[in-house]
Design a protein around this motif. Structure first.
Motif, PDB file in Angstrom:
ATOM      1  N   MET A   1      -7.470   8.127  -4.499  1.00 51.99           N
ATOM      2  CA  MET A   1      -6.600   7.474  -3.557  1.00 51.99           C
ATOM      3  C   MET A   1      -5.488   6.716  -4.284  1.00 51.99           C
ATOM      4  N   ALA A   2      -5.785   6.161  -5.442  1.00 45.24           N
ATOM      5  CA  ALA A   2      -4.769   5.440  -6.205  1.00 45.24           C
ATOM      6  C   ALA A   2      -3.622   6.374  -6.592  1.00 45.24           C
ATOM      7  N   ALA A   3      -3.940   7.596  -6.958  1.00 47.44           N
ATOM      8  CA  ALA A   3      -2.899   8.566  -7.314  1.00 47.44           C
ATOM      9  C   ALA A   3      -2.048   8.918  -6.094  1.00 47.44           C
ATOM     10  N   ALA A   4      -2.684   9.065  -4.950  1.00 48.01           N
ATOM     11  CA  ALA A   4      -1.940   9.362  -3.717  1.00 48.01           C
ATOM     12  C   ALA A   4      -1.023   8.197  -3.369  1.00 48.01           C
ATOM     13  N   LEU A   5      -1.502   6.974  -3.511  1.00 48.87           N
ATOM     14  CA  LEU A   5      -0.680   5.802  -3.242  1.00 48.87           C
ATOM     15  C   LEU A   5       0.509   5.741  -4.196  1.00 48.87           C
ATOM     16  N   ALA A   6       0.273   6.059  -5.461  1.00 53.32           N
ATOM     17  CA  ALA A   6       1.364   6.051  -6.447  1.00 53.32           C
ATOM     18  C   ALA A   6       2.444   7.068  -6.093  1.00 53.32           C
ATOM     19  N   ARG A   7       2.038   8.198  -5.521  1.00 53.03           N
ATOM     20  CA  ARG A   7       3.028   9.198  -5.093  1.00 53.03           C
ATOM     21  C   ARG A   7       3.803   8.716  -3.867  1.00 53.03           C
ATOM     22  N   LEU A   8       3.110   8.077  -2.943  1.00 49.97           N
ATOM     23  CA  LEU A   8       3.740   7.597  -1.713  1.00 49.97           C
ATOM     24  C   LEU A   8       4.642   6.399  -1.949  1.00 49.97           C
ATOM     25  N   ALA A   9       4.206   5.501  -2.823  1.00 52.82           N
ATOM     26  CA  ALA A   9       4.909   4.231  -3.053  1.00 52.82           C
ATOM     27  C   ALA A   9       5.018   3.984  -4.551  1.00 52.82           C
ATOM     28  N   PRO A  10       5.926   4.674  -5.217  1.00 48.51           N
ATOM     29  CA  PRO A  10       5.988   4.587  -6.681  1.00 48.51           C
ATOM     30  C   PRO A  10       6.331   3.205  -7.240  1.00 48.51           C
ATOM     31  N   ARG A  11       6.898   2.327  -6.421  1.00 47.78           N
ATOM     32  CA  ARG A  11       7.268   0.997  -6.926  1.00 47.78           C
ATOM     33  C   ARG A  11       6.381  -0.120  -6.373  1.00 47.78           C
ATOM     34  N   VAL A  12       5.250   0.233  -5.765  1.00 46.93           N
ATOM     35  CA  VAL A  12       4.355  -0.812  -5.283  1.00 46.93           C
ATOM     36  C   VAL A  12       3.817  -1.574  -6.498  1.00 46.93           C
TER      37      VAL A  12
END
Length: 101
Positions: free
Chosen positions: A1-12
């Protein structure tokens, strides 16, 4: 899920990313969801609750739809800061984050 979040929101920010993933993993409503779906719904719910006046509006007696309407611009601004390309619209389906929306 962390990888998916990084793709969705690269600057979070890292701290926010950890909190989003932790909350999404703990959510009964997101259990069994695809990582991309869980990351998206978890991120939107987290940003709505933490970075907008959503909860305050609910406490003041606004219903969920009205509260979501009033925080929509603030929510989209946070997501844009995080590099999210998708905007939340008025007709966005409810998140299944296992918490009060």
């Amino acid at each position: 899920m962390a990888a998916a979040l990084a793709r969705l929101a690269p600057r979070v920010p890292d701290f926010e990313a950890e909190a989003i993933v932790d909350r999404a993993l703990a959510s009964t409503g997101l259990r069994g969801a695809a990582p991309e779906t869980a990351a998206w719904l978890g991120m939107v719910a987290y940003a709505r609750h933490v970075f907008t006046d959503y909860d305050s509006l609910l406490e003041e007696g606004y219903d969920q739809d009205s509260a979501r309407h009033f925080v929509l611009d603030d929510l989209n601004a946070v997501l844009a800061e995080w590099g999210v390309r998708r905007q939340i619209g008025e007709d966005e389906p409810d998140s299944s984050d296992g918490e009060p929306a």
